[in-house]
Motif scaffolding. Structure first.
Motif, mmCIF file in Angstrom:
data_model
loop_
_atom_site.group_PDB
_atom_site.id
_atom_site.type_symbol
_atom_site.label_atom_id
_atom_site.label_comp_id
_atom_site.label_asym_id
_atom_site.label_seq_id
_atom_site.Cartn_x
_atom_site.Cartn_y
_atom_site.Cartn_z
ATOM 1 N N UNK A 1 0.808 -1.203 0.145
ATOM 2 C CA UNK A 1 0.149 -0.162 -0.135
ATOM 3 C C UNK A 1 0.680 1.347 0.070
ATOM 4 N N UNK A 2 2.126 1.097 -0.507
ATOM 5 C CA UNK A 2 3.120 2.438 -0.257
ATOM 6 C C UNK A 2 2.572 3.480 -0.871
ATOM 7 N N UNK A 3 1.793 3.337 -2.305
ATOM 8 C CA UNK A 3 1.480 4.447 -2.903
ATOM 9 C C UNK A 3 -0.101 4.651 -2.889
ATOM 10 N N UNK A 4 -0.770 4.061 -2.002
ATOM 11 C CA UNK A 4 -2.083 4.130 -1.936
ATOM 12 C C UNK A 4 -2.527 5.425 -1.247
ATOM 13 N N UNK A 5 -3.315 6.352 -1.691
ATOM 14 C CA UNK A 5 -3.547 7.286 -0.883
ATOM 15 C C UNK A 5 -4.295 7.198 0.533
ATOM 16 N N UNK A 6 -4.222 7.972 1.546
ATOM 17 C CA UNK A 6 -4.620 7.876 2.996
ATOM 18 C C UNK A 6 -6.179 7.810 2.928
ATOM 19 N N UNK A 7 -6.764 8.161 2.124
ATOM 20 C CA UNK A 7 -8.176 8.079 2.082
ATOM 21 C C UNK A 7 -8.686 6.646 1.392
ATOM 22 N N UNK A 8 -7.806 5.977 0.720
ATOM 23 C CA UNK A 8 -8.096 4.629 0.438
ATOM 24 C C UNK A 8 -7.446 3.485 0.981
ATOM 25 N N UNK A 9 -6.727 3.863 2.287
ATOM 26 C CA UNK A 9 -6.282 2.807 2.998
ATOM 27 C C UNK A 9 -7.266 2.381 3.942
ATOM 28 N N UNK A 10 -8.415 2.811 4.058
ATOM 29 C CA UNK A 10 -9.252 2.014 5.061
ATOM 30 C C UNK A 10 -8.841 2.063 6.610
ATOM 31 N N UNK A 11 -7.913 2.990 6.889
ATOM 32 C CA UNK A 11 -7.557 3.047 8.144
ATOM 33 C C UNK A 11 -8.015 4.377 8.934
ATOM 34 N N UNK A 12 -8.630 4.143 10.181
ATOM 35 C CA UNK A 12 -9.152 5.051 10.927
ATOM 36 C C UNK A 12 -8.192 5.961 12.032
ATOM 37 N N UNK A 13 -7.822 6.894 12.054
ATOM 38 C CA UNK A 13 -6.802 7.483 13.011
ATOM 39 C C UNK A 13 -7.509 8.282 13.907
ATOM 40 N N UNK A 14 -7.051 7.976 15.259
ATOM 41 C CA UNK A 14 -7.496 8.722 16.353
ATOM 42 C C UNK A 14 -6.394 9.756 16.848
ATOM 43 N N UNK A 15 -6.459 11.003 16.589
ATOM 44 C CA UNK A 15 -5.406 11.825 17.116
ATOM 45 C C UNK A 15 -5.337 12.233 18.591
ATOM 46 N N UNK A 16 -4.065 12.638 19.057
ATOM 47 C CA UNK A 16 -3.925 12.935 20.624
ATOM 48 C C UNK A 16 -4.810 14.363 20.751
ATOM 49 N N UNK A 17 -4.874 15.104 19.878
ATOM 50 C CA UNK A 17 -5.762 16.540 20.146
ATOM 51 C C UNK A 17 -7.076 16.370 19.561
ATOM 52 N N UNK A 18 -7.607 15.140 19.350
ATOM 53 C CA UNK A 18 -9.038 14.710 18.922
ATOM 54 C C UNK A 18 -9.238 14.998 17.506
ATOM 55 N N UNK A 19 -8.570 16.251 17.012
ATOM 56 C CA UNK A 19 -8.935 16.890 15.715
ATOM 57 C C UNK A 19 -10.457 16.614 15.342
ATOM 58 N N UNK A 20 -11.337 16.969 15.896
ATOM 59 C CA UNK A 20 -12.726 17.072 15.799
ATOM 60 C C UNK A 20 -13.005 18.445 15.136
ATOM 61 N N UNK A 21 -14.029 18.076 13.960
ATOM 62 C CA UNK A 21 -14.111 19.385 13.335
ATOM 63 C C UNK A 21 -15.091 20.330 14.003
#
Lengths: 355, 277
Positions: free
Chosen positions: A67-87
């Motif tokens: 998946x080296x060249x697969x863009x983030x949005x197509x990786x099907x991984x969900x990330x939870x950030x330290x600062x939550x990054x809520x919209x």
């Protein structure tokens, strides 16, 4: 769900190499914690997995697929950030349903999945609120909810509990672990807090300067640390280290440079060595009638245990006693290491030398 | 003791009030005098001592619209300003976002932007005139719009970049991870968050373009002169038509003041940017 393989991955920023070459595998459904001091490359690795940073070399695989060249949005991984990054301009429900909305899922499906995730996380009554009207713990839950709603193949957590107070951190720790046990989604969790690592992980990867120092289950790392770095990093308070010389050839007897004798179990690998680093965990020292002579400096009773700061031949040593001890600063005591609990390391390479 | 401290407080309050009154007078008097001039006969304006009580008249305004054709200048100003503001914001907002969040090699561009901002307008007056002449664009809306856009884009990018930088980069990363393209991050996440800053920038650009005088003077003659230029026409060989000058100045300044008043919340946000997290 899927397994994730990191194969000879390197990361360079110009001339600076932050991850020289890294390889390990995260099994399907496993909860892997990347732990290490600040700047060890753990967050960079997580971001490379998420597709937020490019890799400079090697391969990242999901299952058998590179998946080296697969863009983030197509990786099907969900990330939870330290600062939550809520919209901030979206309600809790909108935050959680945003990824599905982007994928143009039907309104009814989005609502259903948001409601389901909200029920799991106890967010049902907060769905119409904006992030600014939430407490730290609630925001953290929403961030997790946003990840859950997507039903991803992999969860990525980047120090998600660092911004919470101690009490809430313990509570959220248990919630994340329970969540993983329920959903069984492959999870990579980054933290610098070894207690988080010990309590949550199926497998811990201890990183230092972009390298894996040791990988294993929490108890493997605790019981048999591969080197001084891991021994000092895993366990709280940290393991005590004392420089020691082998008193007699082919004998397990060790002495500190100040002449204090350190009891150690028979260890054939000591043959031929003259110097070692003796490691003993604070909780593996007990008070005795004989043993290692020490002088009490500070006594810290916490109720459930007593922490003693003592000196052994002038060197600082920490002792954690499970029972209450009637000792006072300045008092001379004897410390008895629990049988089989001493760790010996090569003072030059730092590697473990006991079997 | 308590009485003395209370007296001190009252004195200090009085002094501050006096200070602000003097300051307000210094700021407001010229504008007030200008507005009054628009409603006075010319003779009342130049009489000594100055007349604060006078018989109001709309002669200046009448002259503006019936003789000078001031409406044409106002329409020109409005067209040039609105189109310029839309273009400046339309170009600057994505650029500022890219410089704040996407590009890692924006340093050189930022320096170029700053240099473009530093160069005095008069220094490029002649080249701009020559280019407009060669391209047969003298006295056109296009020429004015292009130069106003070019002059204001660096300022707008610089200002908006600061607003975008106040948005934490993890929001962009979270959005990308959620499935956004870069354009979607910009439109769905960033724009709603920096809307206040964008409006503040728009107000600043509006004021700048509306008040722009130098390039309008260089590039226009009879077809597309803007309102500030009209002011020049009231100084004739027979003297200055103070009533028309006052009326024109009042009309030219009113849209800016009204616009700034409506947007004052955003203006304050723009000016205090970065001071509050």
């Amino acid at each position: 769900m899927t397994d994730v393989t990191i194969r000879n991955v390197t990361k360079r920023y110009g001339a600076l190499t932050v991850i020289p070459q890294l390889s390990f595998k995260i099994e399907d459904g496993e909860f892997v914690v990347l732990v290490g001091p600040s700047g060890c490359g753990k967050s960079t690795l997580l971001r490379m997995l998420a597709g937020l940073e490019e890799i400079s070399g090697g391969d990242l695989l999901m299952g058998a697929e590179v998946i080296n060249d697969r863009p983030a949005k197509e990786r099907d991984m969900a990330i939870v950030f330290q600062n939550y990054a809520l919209y901030p301009h979206m309600t809790v429900a909108e935050n959680m349903g945003f990824a599905l909305k982007l994928r143009k899922r039907p309104r009814a499906e989005i609502d259903e999945r948001v409601d389901k995730a909200a029920a799991i996380l106890g967010l049902g009554k907060l769905l119409d609120r904006y992030p600014r009207a939430l407490s730290g713990g609630q925001r953290q839950r929403v961030a997790m909810g946003r990840a859950i709603v997507r039903d991803p193949q992999v969860f990525l957590f980047d120090e998600p509990l660092s911004n919470l107070d101690a009490k809430l951190r313990v509570q959220m720790r248990a919630e994340i672990k329970a969540l993983h046990q329920r959903l069984k989604i492959t999870t990579v969790y980054v933290t610098h807090d070894q207690i988080e690592a010990m309590t949550m992980a199926d497998k811990i990867v201890v990183m230092n300067e972009g390298r894996v120092e040791q990988m294993g289950t929490p108890l493997e790392l605790y019981d048999r640390p591969a080197n001084i770095f891991v021994a000092g990093f895993i366990g709280s308070p940290s393991m005590n280290f004392l420089p020691a010389t082998v008193a007699l050839a082919n004998s397990p007897a060790l002495k500190t440079p100040e002449g204090v004798e350190l009891p150690v179990d028979a260890c054939p690998t000591l043959t031929g060595r003259s110097e070692v680093t003796y490691g003993i965990r604070p909780e593996h020292l007990e008070l005795g009638e004989t043993g290692i002579p020490a002088e009490v400096v500070v006594v810290e009773p916490t109720g459930s245990e007593t922490q003693l700061y003592v000196t052994v031949g002038g060197r600082d040593v920490v002792v954690v006693l499970r029972n209450r001890a009637d000792v006072r600063p300045g008092e001379k005591i004897w410390l008895r290491p629990r049988k089989g609990s001493a760790h010996l390391f090569d003072p030059n390479s730092g590697a473990r030398i006991t079997g | 003791m308590a009485t003395s401290s209370k007296t001190n407080r009252t004195t200090r309050k009085l002094l501050w009030t006096l200070f602000w009154c003097v300051l307000a007078f210094i700021y407001l008097f010229p504008y007030t005098w200008m507005v009054l001039t628009g409603f006075r006969h010319g003779v009342d304006t130049i009489s000594m001592p100055p007349r604060f009580i006078f018989e109001p008249t709309l002669a200046g305004f009448k002259h503006l619209f019936e003789v000078t054709g001031f409406q044409k200048y106002i329409i020109n100003s409005a067209v040039v300003t609105i189109v310029s503001v839309v273009l400046v914001i339309g170009v600057s907002a994505p650029a500022a976002y890219a410089l704040a969040h996407v590009s890692r090699r924006g340093g050189a561009l930022l320096v170029a932007i700053l240099i473009a901002r530093i160069i005095p307008a008069i220094a490029i007056g002649v080249p701009v005139y020559l280019i407009a002449t060669r391209l047969h664009q003298l006295d056109t809306y296009q020429a004015l719009v292009v130069i106003n856009v070019a002059v204001n884009i660096p300022f707008a990018i610089w200002l908006m970049r600061s607003f975008f930088m106040e948005v934490h980069p993890t929001l962009r990363e979270a959005a990308i991870s959620d499935g956004c393209s870069e354009w979607q991050v910009f439109t769905k996440i960033m724009l709603p968050l920096v809307l206040g800053g964008m409006l503040a920038t728009a107000v600043f650009v509006f004021i700048g373009v509306w008040n722009e005088f130098l390039f309008a003077l260089i590039l226009t003659t009879s077809v597309s002169p803007t309102a500030p230029l009209a002011m020049l026409g009231f100084r004739t060989q027979y003297g200055v038509q103070w009533d028309a000058v006052g009326a024109a100045a009042f009309l030219v300044s009113t849209p800016v003041i009204v616009f700034a008043f409506i947007m004052q919340r955003y203006l304050v946000q723009g000016m205090t940017m970065g001071s509050v997290k």
